[in-house]
Motif scaffolding. Structure first.
Motif, PDB file in Angstrom:
ATOM      1  N   ILE A   1      -1.716   2.290  -4.837  1.00 45.61           N
ATOM      2  CA  ILE A   1      -1.885   3.656  -4.816  1.00 45.61           C
ATOM      3  C   ILE A   1      -2.411   4.250  -4.202  1.00 45.61           C
ATOM      4  O   ILE A   1      -3.701   4.292  -4.497  1.00 45.61           O
ATOM      5  N   LEU A   2      -2.423   4.837  -2.572  1.00 46.14           N
ATOM      6  CA  LEU A   2      -3.296   5.698  -1.780  1.00 46.14           C
ATOM      7  C   LEU A   2      -2.775   7.017  -2.757  1.00 46.14           C
ATOM      8  O   LEU A   2      -1.772   7.264  -1.622  1.00 46.14           O
ATOM      9  N   TYR A   3      -4.054   7.655  -3.449  1.00 48.22           N
ATOM     10  CA  TYR A   3      -3.610   9.285  -4.086  1.00 48.22           C
ATOM     11  C   TYR A   3      -4.282  10.441  -3.601  1.00 48.22           C
ATOM     12  O   TYR A   3      -5.457  10.518  -4.237  1.00 48.22           O
ATOM     13  N   ASP A   4      -4.059  11.297  -2.478  1.00 48.34           N
ATOM     14  CA  ASP A   4      -4.644  12.009  -1.770  1.00 48.34           C
ATOM     15  C   ASP A   4      -4.407  13.603  -2.724  1.00 48.34           C
ATOM     16  O   ASP A   4      -3.637  14.051  -3.623  1.00 48.34           O
TER      17      ASP A   4
ATOM     18  N   ALA B   1      -5.179   2.170  -8.515  1.00 46.58           N
ATOM     19  CA  ALA B   1      -5.003   3.015  -7.505  1.00 46.58           C
ATOM     20  C   ALA B   1      -6.485   4.011  -7.637  1.00 46.58           C
ATOM     21  O   ALA B   1      -7.050   3.767  -7.293  1.00 46.58           O
ATOM     22  N   ILE B   2      -6.348   4.644  -6.066  1.00 41.75           N
ATOM     23  CA  ILE B   2      -7.863   5.007  -5.026  1.00 41.75           C
ATOM     24  C   ILE B   2      -7.054   6.329  -5.322  1.00 41.75           C
ATOM     25  O   ILE B   2      -6.033   6.495  -4.621  1.00 41.75           O
ATOM     26  N   GLU B   3      -8.230   7.746  -5.609  1.00 38.91           N
ATOM     27  CA  GLU B   3      -7.444   8.970  -5.158  1.00 38.91           C
ATOM     28  C   GLU B   3      -8.727   9.824  -4.716  1.00 38.91           C
ATOM     29  O   GLU B   3     -10.034   9.524  -4.798  1.00 38.91           O
TER      30      GLU B   3
ATOM     31  N   ILE C   1       0.572  -1.062  -0.066  1.00 37.79           N
ATOM     32  CA  ILE C   1      -0.233  -0.169  -0.053  1.00 37.79           C
ATOM     33  C   ILE C   1       0.718   1.101  -0.078  1.00 37.79           C
ATOM     34  O   ILE C   1       1.554   1.534   0.866  1.00 37.79           O
ATOM     35  N   ILE C   2       0.493   1.969  -0.833  1.00 39.83           N
ATOM     36  CA  ILE C   2       2.200   3.522  -1.630  1.00 39.83           C
ATOM     37  C   ILE C   2       0.326   4.822  -1.097  1.00 39.83           C
ATOM     38  O   ILE C   2      -0.084   5.304  -2.023  1.00 39.83           O
TER      39      ILE C   2
END
Ligand code: MLT
Length: 393
Positions: free
Chosen positions: A200-203, A229-231, A167-168
């Motif tokens: 990738i958990l992209y904030d 990825a999840i944004e 998990i990144i």
């Protein structure tokens, strides 16, 4: 009963609570001093008129038997999901409305999303980092690795093939450093994640501050990102919703692990543990995407951009190294003459009455750095920069 002892591994208090306590104590001791607050990234401009009138109309609907609404869809009303879908579409990213989940803000979802991932996963976070990514994983007892962000990589760490992460977390434009990844740089992260079968958990909470060509506003600008990825995004910084609470999370249907869809699991989680964002708030949020709303919001954002420029101009004139300020509301600088960020915090508060956020509160690589936000009023920012020049000049 047994308590979750992982909580004992957390810092005693959340960074911004510690700052708030210190500032309250200082204010109580010096009631005559004017304090200029540029610490927590909280907006100061009111909601746009288009948002307010949409909310008023929704309040009227709620007071009328024929238009009253009870429980809404947990994942958000279609009118708002469609507006967000169109917003992405205008930026060249095609999404389905059922990939968008409305929430009460990015912070909650960044923590809650962990429900759908096993505690056995290894997490990779940049250092320095928004404390929520670390703390929520400490609470769950996950193993956490750090990727070094520092002056030598302009606070934009790149993937290392030797690191085994599942998990990144990436945040761009970054909180706290204001540094922003280019689409090209994100390609390397997407490639790394896909190779590993990682997520990738992209904030993207600060995407609206990006103006420079080539910098990413969404990870989905990178081909293949929907598979890894999840944004997370928010109306807080875009449209002043920090107190109103509304955000959204994009969970692509193409994101799967062992044939299980993340979108399905997240829907299941949300329908069980969440009852949706209030109708009135969602109507206000949808008004952000109207022609009038977009124009009004752009005016507010230009005030914050001018503030960011005031801060970076001041640091330029003092010859202080910094990142951010250009595509971000945060400016991150080396504490001049201080190795310890908290020491600089105290000196700046005592000497100039300015509140900022000590870089070490975001991780070990933040030691010796300091963050100022552009979300204060223009008058406060102007006065703070005059004081800063005098204090450090
Ligand atoms: C910050 O100051 O870092 C932000 O206000 C944090 C947040 O948005 O939760």
């Amino acid at each position: 009963m047994k308590l979750n002892k992982n909580y004992l591994r957390l810092e005693e208090s959340y960074l911004f609570s510690t700052v708030a306590h210190k500032v309250s104590a200082f204010a109580a001791e010096h009631p005559d001093r004017k304090i200029l607050r540029m610490g927590i990234g909280d907006v100061t401009l009111p909601l746009a008129p288009a948002v307010i009138s949409a909310m008023h109309a929704a309040v009227t609907e709620m007071g009328d038997k024929s238009t009253f609404r009870g429980y809404g869809p947990e994942q958000g009303y279609d009118f708002l999901r469609e507006s967000i879908r169109a917003y992405y579409g205008r930026r060249g990213v095609s999404l389905d409305a059922d990939e968008i989940f409305i929430s009460d803000g990015a912070k909650s979802d960044l923590g809650n999303i962990l429900d759908i991932f096993d505690t056995d996963n290894t997490v990779l976070v940049p250092d320095p980092v928004y404390p929520v990514y670390v703390d929520t994983n400490v609470m769950a007892g996950r193993k956490i690795l750090f990727s070094d962000a520092n002056a030598s990589n302009a606070f934009l760490p790149m993937p290392d093939e030797k690191v085994e992460a599942d998990i990144i977390y990436l945040c761009s434009p970054n909180n706290p450093t204001g540094a922003a990844y280019s689409v090209e740089q994100l390609k390397a992260w997407v490639e790394y994640a896909r190779k590993r079968g990682a997520v990738i958990l992209y904030d993207a909470a600060y995407e609206c501050f990006v103006t420079e060509k080539g910098l990413a506003r969404s990870i989905f600008e990178v081909e293949g990102a929907k598979e890894c990825a999840i944004e997370f995004c928010s109306f807080s910084k875009t449209a002043g919703f920090t107190g109103t609470r509304c955000g959204y999370t994009v969970v692509p249907k193409a994101l799967q692990s062992e044939g299980i869809s993340c979108n399905k699991l997240w829907l299941r989680r949300q329908t069980t543990k969440f009852n949706g964002v209030p109708y009135i708030v969602q109507r206000g949020a949808a008004a952000v995407f109207t022609e009038e709303g977009e124009k009004q919001i752009a005016e507010n954002l230009s005030v914050y951009r001018r503030n960011a420029k005031r801060i970076s101009d001041c640091l330029d004139s003092l010859n202080i190294w910094y990142t951010g300020g250009k595509n971000s509301p945060y400016v991150w600088f080396r504490c001049p003459g201080y190795d310890d960020s908290w020491q600089f915090f105290d000196k700046l508060l005592e000497g100039a009455g300015i509140v900022g956020t000590p870089g070490c509160g975001f991780g070990k690589n933040g030691q010796g750095y300091f963050r100022l936000t552009a979300f204060a009023s223009e008058e406060t920012t102007q006065e703070a920069m005059e004081r800063l020049k005098e204090f450090l000049g």
